[in-house]
Design a protein around this motif. Structure first.
Motif, PDB file in Angstrom:
ATOM      1  N   TRP A 180      33.587  53.954  29.471  1.00 24.67           N
ATOM      2  CA  TRP A 180      33.696  52.549  29.146  1.00 24.67           C
ATOM      3  C   TRP A 180      33.147  51.729  30.186  1.00 24.67           C
ATOM      4  N   SER A 181      32.244  50.761  29.876  1.00 26.80           N
ATOM      5  CA  SER A 181      31.716  49.500  31.055  1.00 26.80           C
ATOM      6  C   SER A 181      32.211  48.417  30.592  1.00 26.80           C
ATOM      7  N   ALA A 182      32.518  47.466  31.306  1.00 23.81           N
ATOM      8  CA  ALA A 182      32.934  46.006  31.069  1.00 23.81           C
ATOM      9  C   ALA A 182      31.527  45.454  30.996  1.00 23.81           C
ATOM     10  N   ALA A 183      30.900  45.677  31.735  1.00 25.76           N
ATOM     11  CA  ALA A 183      29.442  44.973  31.912  1.00 25.76           C
ATOM     12  C   ALA A 183      28.523  45.536  30.689  1.00 25.76           C
ATOM     13  N   ARG A 184      28.591  46.511  30.244  1.00 30.88           N
ATOM     14  CA  ARG A 184      27.882  46.873  29.090  1.00 30.88           C
ATOM     15  C   ARG A 184      28.640  46.138  27.704  1.00 30.88           C
ATOM     16  N   GLN A 185      30.019  46.175  27.691  1.00 29.43           N
ATOM     17  CA  GLN A 185      30.469  45.349  26.709  1.00 29.43           C
ATOM     18  C   GLN A 185      30.341  43.883  26.610  1.00 29.43           C
ATOM     19  N   LEU A 186      30.118  43.386  27.773  1.00 29.19           N
ATOM     20  CA  LEU A 186      29.769  41.804  27.766  1.00 29.19           C
ATOM     21  C   LEU A 186      28.358  41.652  27.180  1.00 29.19           C
ATOM     22  N   GLN A 187      27.602  42.441  27.707  1.00 31.14           N
ATOM     23  CA  GLN A 187      26.044  42.456  27.282  1.00 31.14           C
ATOM     24  C   GLN A 187      26.071  42.859  25.596  1.00 31.14           C
ATOM     25  N   ALA A 188      26.701  43.643  25.014  1.00 33.34           N
ATOM     26  CA  ALA A 188      27.063  43.840  23.819  1.00 33.34           C
ATOM     27  C   ALA A 188      27.449  42.591  22.927  1.00 33.34           C
ATOM     28  N   ILE A 189      28.358  41.936  23.528  1.00 29.41           N
ATOM     29  CA  ILE A 189      28.963  40.551  22.928  1.00 29.41           C
ATOM     30  C   ILE A 189      27.898  39.694  22.956  1.00 29.41           C
ATOM     31  N   GLY A 190      27.098  39.529  23.949  1.00 29.77           N
ATOM     32  CA  GLY A 190      26.089  38.415  24.172  1.00 29.77           C
ATOM     33  C   GLY A 190      24.565  38.582  23.565  1.00 29.77           C
ATOM     34  N   SER A 191      24.609  39.733  23.277  1.00 32.64           N
ATOM     35  CA  SER A 191      23.263  40.372  22.737  1.00 32.64           C
ATOM     36  C   SER A 191      22.619  39.617  21.433  1.00 32.64           C
ATOM     37  N   ASN A 192      21.319  39.040  21.547  1.00 32.63           N
ATOM     38  CA  ASN A 192      20.732  38.410  20.404  1.00 32.63           C
ATOM     39  C   ASN A 192      21.600  37.117  20.028  1.00 32.63           C
ATOM     40  N   LEU A 193      22.200  36.590  21.280  1.00 32.93           N
ATOM     41  CA  LEU A 193      23.108  35.242  20.881  1.00 32.93           C
ATOM     42  C   LEU A 193      22.149  34.130  21.280  1.00 32.93           C
ATOM     43  N   LEU A 210      40.923  49.348  47.079  1.00 29.68           N
ATOM     44  CA  LEU A 210      39.730  49.990  47.195  1.00 29.68           C
ATOM     45  C   LEU A 210      39.473  50.597  45.907  1.00 29.68           C
ATOM     46  N   ASP A 211      40.133  51.424  45.377  1.00 30.32           N
ATOM     47  CA  ASP A 211      40.086  52.527  44.277  1.00 30.32           C
ATOM     48  C   ASP A 211      39.884  51.663  42.931  1.00 30.32           C
ATOM     49  N   ASP A 212      40.461  50.582  42.784  1.00 31.22           N
ATOM     50  CA  ASP A 212      40.211  49.579  41.630  1.00 31.22           C
ATOM     51  C   ASP A 212      38.824  48.661  41.664  1.00 31.22           C
ATOM     52  N   LYS A 213      38.394  48.694  43.181  1.00 34.19           N
ATOM     53  CA  LYS A 213      37.148  47.946  43.192  1.00 34.19           C
ATOM     54  C   LYS A 213      35.973  48.946  42.649  1.00 34.19           C
ATOM     55  N   ASP A 214      36.505  50.512  42.967  1.00 37.88           N
ATOM     56  CA  ASP A 214      35.348  51.384  42.699  1.00 37.88           C
ATOM     57  C   ASP A 214      35.579  51.745  41.087  1.00 37.88           C
ATOM     58  N   GLY A 215      36.413  51.349  40.229  1.00 35.88           N
ATOM     59  CA  GLY A 215      36.761  51.445  39.136  1.00 35.88           C
ATOM     60  C   GLY A 215      37.297  52.858  38.719  1.00 35.88           C
ATOM     61  N   GLY A 216      38.110  53.295  39.795  1.00 35.92           N
ATOM     62  CA  GLY A 216      38.817  54.657  39.772  1.00 35.92           C
ATOM     63  C   GLY A 216      39.782  54.465  38.527  1.00 35.92           C
ATOM     64  N   ALA A 217      39.824  55.401  37.811  1.00 36.59           N
ATOM     65  CA  ALA A 217      40.922  55.469  36.758  1.00 36.59           C
ATOM     66  C   ALA A 217      42.269  56.032  37.060  1.00 36.59           C
ATOM     67  N   CYS A 228      38.646  45.563  36.508  1.00 39.57           N
ATOM     68  CA  CYS A 228      38.489  46.244  35.222  1.00 39.57           C
ATOM     69  C   CYS A 228      37.377  47.163  35.512  1.00 39.57           C
ATOM     70  N   GLN A 229      37.121  48.319  34.535  1.00 38.63           N
ATOM     71  CA  GLN A 229      36.179  49.264  34.777  1.00 38.63           C
ATOM     72  C   GLN A 229      34.941  48.992  34.675  1.00 38.63           C
ATOM     73  N   ASP A 230      34.064  49.280  35.569  1.00 39.21           N
ATOM     74  CA  ASP A 230      32.693  48.936  35.783  1.00 39.21           C
ATOM     75  C   ASP A 230      32.322  47.532  35.528  1.00 39.21           C
ATOM     76  N   ARG A 231      32.969  46.658  36.462  1.00 35.12           N
ATOM     77  CA  ARG A 231      32.636  44.970  36.325  1.00 35.12           C
ATOM     78  C   ARG A 231      31.102  44.840  36.418  1.00 35.12           C
ATOM     79  N   GLY A 232      30.641  43.950  35.904  1.00 35.01           N
ATOM     80  CA  GLY A 232      29.461  43.370  36.049  1.00 35.01           C
ATOM     81  C   GLY A 232      29.426  42.006  35.562  1.00 35.01           C
ATOM     82  N   LEU A 233      28.739  41.202  36.129  1.00 34.12           N
ATOM     83  CA  LEU A 233      28.643  39.371  35.859  1.00 34.12           C
ATOM     84  C   LEU A 233      27.227  39.073  35.487  1.00 34.12           C
ATOM     85  N   GLN A 234      26.196  40.041  35.200  1.00 33.98           N
ATOM     86  CA  GLN A 234      24.880  39.362  34.998  1.00 33.98           C
ATOM     87  C   GLN A 234      24.613  39.208  33.439  1.00 33.98           C
TER      88      GLN A 234
END
Length: 389
Positions: free
Chosen positions: A214-227, A165-172, A265-271
């Protein structure tokens, strides 16, 4: 072809097995024959890779599927490097190519944090595995099952539920909670405060290595930005290399996205949106995989999961069944009830064995991807005549 044939990180074996299909060369008139064949061969490798991952025989989002995913990424990453090495330096020095490659190296470096977060997630899964082993030890088939054994198993299952449950919430600091609750399983139940501190510190060292913000969701968006797929004038200006760079960027984005989907992983997001023209041979299988994984994430029984890995779903199901079974037993156990408990414990044992065999090789592959990206960027920036950052 069975997925087990691709395990082990052997790129030569993987390339022979997966990428041995007939090639269809689409020669670009602005390139000479050799360059066109190299570029088209690279596209074919990527098409074969995604066709393999999306085949019905593949166990989507399982540990074996992730290992195939990373094997293929390492192979394609290597093929792209060979493609650059075979490209004349006069072509690489063109401003349009220089800009594209610099952009690719910047995107790939963003994948390093994802690799770190995924390795953290794998380590958290190892802690879950240890709690499952406590359940197995408590309900061992060679033991007479009594109230004490069930109490110990239920305590480990509660600790497991808290950790997941803690990992689902991204608890460090999720594992520090387990450390406090789990001291009774150590060598001494009368731990001194100093020893308590060391125990908690050990678990804290297994929390997220990336920063709290740090956010996994934001990092993925950065990788895919303007691709976006290259326009005809960009393809002509780069002698066709723009299509290869777009392809390897898309592979990088998909692989990182799939890892984040599967592993806690921390702050997962699949959008993440993939904008890929259907003219690319690998577009259809990649988009199909993206759709299937998104559908999996929307299933009612997966919606609140800490990650989509098949084995995590099995952990949740198995632990829930055993927990409910432990709550319903009466002592002394009837023969039928004991047989049911033994059956569930055997299923848990098989699950634990699969985790034990799968997590270490997966972590090694993630480490290979990390170091491969670092080496590729260093060599690539050197080849472009730029100083390392």
């Amino acid at each position: 072809m069975p997925a087990t044939e691709f395990q082990g990180g052997n790129l030569n074996q993987f390339s022979r097995s997966v990428f041995s299909l007939k090639r269809h060369h689409l020669v670009n008139p602005v390139m000479d024959g050799a360059a066109a064949a190299d570029l088209d061969g690279f596209q074919s490798h990527v098409s074969d890779f995604f066709q393999h991952l999306s085949s019905p025989s593949q166990d989507l989002l399982s540990l074996s599927w992730l290992r195939d995913l990373l094997d293929g990424f390492l192979f394609i990453h290597h093929q792209f490097k060979l493609l650059l090495l075979s490209t004349p330096k006069s072509h690489l020095s063109r401003p349009a190519v220089d800009r594209l490659l610099s952009d690719y190296f910047d995107r790939s470096v963003k994948g390093l944090d994802v690799c770190n977060a995924i390795r953290d997630g794998i380590e958290h899964m190892r802690q879950w595995h240890k709690l499952l082993e406590i359940v197995l030890c408590a309900l061992d088939r060679d033991r007479t099952l009594g109230e004490g054994q069930f109490r110990r198993a239920k305590k480990a299952l509660i600790d497991l539920a808290i950790a997941m449950l803690d990992d689902k919430d991204g608890g460090a600091n999720s594992n520090t909670t387990v450390a406090h609750r789990n001291r009774s399983f150590g060598r001494s139940s009368t731990t001194t405060p100093a020893k308590d501190y060391r125990s908690v510190g050990h678990f804290r060292s297994l929390s997220w290595s990336v920063s709290r913000s740090w956010s996994a969701a934001r990092q993925l968006q950065a990788i895919g930005s303007n691709l976006y797929a290259p326009r005809p004038n960009e393809i002509a200006a780069t002698n066709g290399l723009a299509t290869a760079v777009f392809t390897v960027n898309s592979v990088l984005l998909f692989v990182m996205w799939a890892l984040v989907a599967a592993i806690p992983c921390q702050d997962r997001g699949l959008q993440v949106h993939f904008t890929i023209p259907r003219t690319f041979g690998w577009a259809a299988p990649l988009l199909s995989l993206h759709e299937r994984i998104m559908e999996e994430s929307k299933r009612r029984d997966r919606r609140n999961a800490c990650a989509l890995l098949k084995e995590i779903h099995e952990i949740e199901k198995c632990s829930r069944v055993i927990s409910e079974l432990a709550d319903s037993v009466q002592f002394p156990l009837s023969e039928d009830k004991e047989g049911e408990v033994r059956q569930r414990v055997q299923e848990l044992s098989e699950l634990c064995e699969g985790l034990k065999e799968g997590l270490d090789p997966l972590e090694r592959q993630v480490r290979e991807v990390f170091h491969g990206i670092v080496r590729s960027r260093t060599e690539g920036m050197d080849s472009l005549g730029k100083s390392n950052e």
